[in-house]
Design a protein around this motif. Sequence first.
Motif, PDB file in Angstrom:
ATOM      1  N   THR A  61       0.811  -1.227   0.000  1.00 31.40           N
ATOM      2  CA  THR A  61       0.000   0.000   0.000  1.00 31.40           C
ATOM      3  C   THR A  61       0.841   1.273   0.000  1.00 31.40           C
ATOM      4  O   THR A  61       0.342   2.346  -0.291  1.00 31.40           O
ATOM      5  CB  THR A  61      -0.925   0.048   1.222  1.00 31.40           C
ATOM      6  OG1 THR A  61      -0.118   0.142   2.408  1.00 31.40           O
ATOM      7  CG2 THR A  61      -1.827  -1.167   1.281  1.00 31.40           C
ATOM      8  N   LYS A  62       2.118   1.126   0.372  1.00 26.34           N
ATOM      9  CA  LYS A  62       3.037   2.268   0.489  1.00 26.34           C
ATOM     10  C   LYS A  62       2.575   3.266   1.555  1.00 26.34           C
ATOM     11  O   LYS A  62       2.912   4.438   1.508  1.00 26.34           O
ATOM     12  CB  LYS A  62       3.231   2.991  -0.853  1.00 26.34           C
ATOM     13  CG  LYS A  62       3.687   2.087  -1.978  1.00 26.34           C
ATOM     14  CD  LYS A  62       5.022   1.465  -1.677  1.00 26.34           C
ATOM     15  CE  LYS A  62       5.475   0.598  -2.833  1.00 26.34           C
ATOM     16  NZ  LYS A  62       6.469  -0.368  -2.482  1.00 26.34           N
ATOM     17  N   LYS A  63       1.806   2.770   2.535  1.00 28.14           N
ATOM     18  CA  LYS A  63       1.317   3.627   3.611  1.00 28.14           C
ATOM     19  C   LYS A  63       2.001   3.268   4.921  1.00 28.14           C
ATOM     20  O   LYS A  63       2.399   2.120   5.145  1.00 28.14           O
ATOM     21  CB  LYS A  63      -0.200   3.476   3.770  1.00 28.14           C
ATOM     22  CG  LYS A  63      -0.966   4.031   2.595  1.00 28.14           C
ATOM     23  CD  LYS A  63      -2.455   3.948   2.826  1.00 28.14           C
ATOM     24  CE  LYS A  63      -3.190   4.527   1.623  1.00 28.14           C
ATOM     25  NZ  LYS A  63      -4.633   4.473   1.791  1.00 28.14           N
ATOM     26  N   TYR A  64       2.116   4.258   5.797  1.00 32.25           N
ATOM     27  CA  TYR A  64       2.696   4.094   7.119  1.00 32.25           C
ATOM     28  C   TYR A  64       1.829   3.135   7.935  1.00 32.25           C
ATOM     29  O   TYR A  64       0.616   3.296   8.011  1.00 32.25           O
ATOM     30  CB  TYR A  64       2.790   5.463   7.787  1.00 32.25           C
ATOM     31  CG  TYR A  64       3.211   5.463   9.228  1.00 32.25           C
ATOM     32  CD1 TYR A  64       4.382   4.829   9.630  1.00 32.25           C
ATOM     33  CD2 TYR A  64       2.456   6.112  10.188  1.00 32.25           C
ATOM     34  CE1 TYR A  64       4.771   4.847  10.957  1.00 32.25           C
ATOM     35  CE2 TYR A  64       2.841   6.144  11.509  1.00 32.25           C
ATOM     36  CZ  TYR A  64       4.000   5.504  11.895  1.00 32.25           C
ATOM     37  OH  TYR A  64       4.389   5.520  13.204  1.00 32.25           O
ATOM     38  N   THR A  65       2.455   2.117   8.536  1.00 25.41           N
ATOM     39  CA  THR A  65       1.708   1.093   9.270  1.00 25.41           C
ATOM     40  C   THR A  65       1.418   1.469  10.716  1.00 25.41           C
ATOM     41  O   THR A  65       0.619   0.816  11.376  1.00 25.41           O
ATOM     42  CB  THR A  65       2.489  -0.228   9.291  1.00 25.41           C
ATOM     43  OG1 THR A  65       3.696  -0.036  10.054  1.00 25.41           O
ATOM     44  CG2 THR A  65       2.801  -0.732   7.898  1.00 25.41           C
ATOM     45  N   GLY A  66       2.094   2.488  11.224  1.00 22.12           N
ATOM     46  CA  GLY A  66       1.954   2.851  12.631  1.00 22.12           C
ATOM     47  C   GLY A  66       3.049   2.245  13.493  1.00 22.12           C
ATOM     48  O   GLY A  66       3.207   2.599  14.652  1.00 22.12           O
ATOM     49  N   PHE A  67       3.840   1.330  12.914  1.00 26.19           N
ATOM     50  CA  PHE A  67       4.936   0.716  13.665  1.00 26.19           C
ATOM     51  C   PHE A  67       6.190   1.552  13.466  1.00 26.19           C
ATOM     52  O   PHE A  67       6.552   1.895  12.350  1.00 26.19           O
ATOM     53  CB  PHE A  67       5.177  -0.719  13.191  1.00 26.19           C
ATOM     54  CG  PHE A  67       6.251  -1.420  13.960  1.00 26.19           C
ATOM     55  CD1 PHE A  67       6.027  -1.830  15.262  1.00 26.19           C
ATOM     56  CD2 PHE A  67       7.484  -1.654  13.398  1.00 26.19           C
ATOM     57  CE1 PHE A  67       7.026  -2.471  15.995  1.00 26.19           C
ATOM     58  CE2 PHE A  67       8.494  -2.286  14.107  1.00 26.19           C
ATOM     59  CZ  PHE A  67       8.252  -2.705  15.407  1.00 26.19           C
ATOM     60  N   GLU A  68       6.830   1.892  14.572  1.00 21.99           N
ATOM     61  CA  GLU A  68       8.071   2.666  14.514  1.00 21.99           C
ATOM     62  C   GLU A  68       8.957   2.289  15.685  1.00 21.99           C
ATOM     63  O   GLU A  68       8.487   1.754  16.684  1.00 21.99           O
ATOM     64  CB  GLU A  68       7.773   4.158  14.525  1.00 21.99           C
ATOM     65  CG  GLU A  68       6.986   4.627  15.715  1.00 21.99           C
ATOM     66  CD  GLU A  68       6.554   6.072  15.589  1.00 21.99           C
ATOM     67  OE1 GLU A  68       7.002   6.867  16.424  1.00 21.99           O
ATOM     68  OE2 GLU A  68       5.795   6.388  14.665  1.00 21.99           O
ATOM     69  N   PHE A  69      10.239   2.547  15.531  1.00 23.60           N
ATOM     70  CA  PHE A  69      11.162   2.305  16.622  1.00 23.60           C
ATOM     71  C   PHE A  69      12.408   3.166  16.440  1.00 23.60           C
ATOM     72  O   PHE A  69      12.628   3.738  15.382  1.00 23.60           O
ATOM     73  CB  PHE A  69      11.516   0.815  16.757  1.00 23.60           C
ATOM     74  CG  PHE A  69      12.123   0.190  15.536  1.00 23.60           C
ATOM     75  CD1 PHE A  69      13.470  -0.082  15.479  1.00 23.60           C
ATOM     76  CD2 PHE A  69      11.330  -0.162  14.447  1.00 23.60           C
ATOM     77  CE1 PHE A  69      14.028  -0.682  14.365  1.00 23.60           C
ATOM     78  CE2 PHE A  69      11.883  -0.765  13.334  1.00 23.60           C
ATOM     79  CZ  PHE A  69      13.233  -1.020  13.291  1.00 23.60           C
ATOM     80  N   PHE A  70      13.170   3.258  17.501  1.00 22.44           N
ATOM     81  CA  PHE A  70      14.382   4.060  17.515  1.00 22.44           C
ATOM     82  C   PHE A  70      15.582   3.137  17.607  1.00 22.44           C
ATOM     83  O   PHE A  70      15.556   2.148  18.345  1.00 22.44           O
ATOM     84  CB  PHE A  70      14.379   5.017  18.708  1.00 22.44           C
ATOM     85  CG  PHE A  70      13.266   6.013  18.644  1.00 22.44           C
ATOM     86  CD1 PHE A  70      13.437   7.211  17.974  1.00 22.44           C
ATOM     87  CD2 PHE A  70      12.042   5.746  19.231  1.00 22.44           C
ATOM     88  CE1 PHE A  70      12.400   8.130  17.903  1.00 22.44           C
ATOM     89  CE2 PHE A  70      11.005   6.658  19.170  1.00 22.44           C
ATOM     90  CZ  PHE A  70      11.184   7.851  18.503  1.00 22.44           C
ATOM     91  N   VAL A  71      16.620   3.467  16.839  1.00 22.99           N
ATOM     92  CA  VAL A  71      17.837   2.656  16.849  1.00 22.99           C
ATOM     93  C   VAL A  71      19.065   3.552  16.939  1.00 22.99           C
ATOM     94  O   VAL A  71      19.029   4.728  16.576  1.00 22.99           O
ATOM     95  CB  VAL A  71      17.952   1.764  15.586  1.00 22.99           C
ATOM     96  CG1 VAL A  71      16.812   0.773  15.509  1.00 22.99           C
ATOM     97  CG2 VAL A  71      18.042   2.588  14.319  1.00 22.99           C
ATOM     98  N   ARG A  72      20.131   2.967  17.427  1.00 27.42           N
ATOM     99  CA  ARG A  72      21.420   3.644  17.470  1.00 27.42           C
ATOM    100  C   ARG A  72      22.324   2.981  16.446  1.00 27.42           C
ATOM    101  O   ARG A  72      22.351   1.750  16.329  1.00 27.42           O
ATOM    102  CB  ARG A  72      22.038   3.520  18.855  1.00 27.42           C
ATOM    103  CG  ARG A  72      23.403   4.190  18.932  1.00 27.42           C
ATOM    104  CD  ARG A  72      24.011   4.054  20.294  1.00 27.42           C
ATOM    105  NE  ARG A  72      25.325   4.663  20.263  1.00 27.42           N
ATOM    106  CZ  ARG A  72      25.912   5.191  21.295  1.00 27.42           C
ATOM    107  NH1 ARG A  72      25.317   5.178  22.453  1.00 27.42           N
ATOM    108  NH2 ARG A  72      27.101   5.711  21.181  1.00 27.42           N
TER     109      ARG A  72
END
Length: 76
Positions: free
Chosen positions: A31-42
Amino acid sequence: MLKTKTFEIRKNDRDFKEGDLLHLKEIDDITKKYTGFEFFVRVNYIHAGLGLQDGYVCMSIATVTKWITARWSDDF
């Protein structure tokens, strides 16, 4: 089963460095849409050159679990 992403291949258009904090957001392939899943990485390590197209890097990354602490401190 939870999968852990340990690397990211990106165009180096932001001059990535070891120690950088990245905010990654998942985009659905279809769909090329944002899924709502996100995270932060170093970023722990950066590889450029051998095996990669010019201008691209492969970054070794680790999830940052304490983002609020991590934003203002290297103590994570």
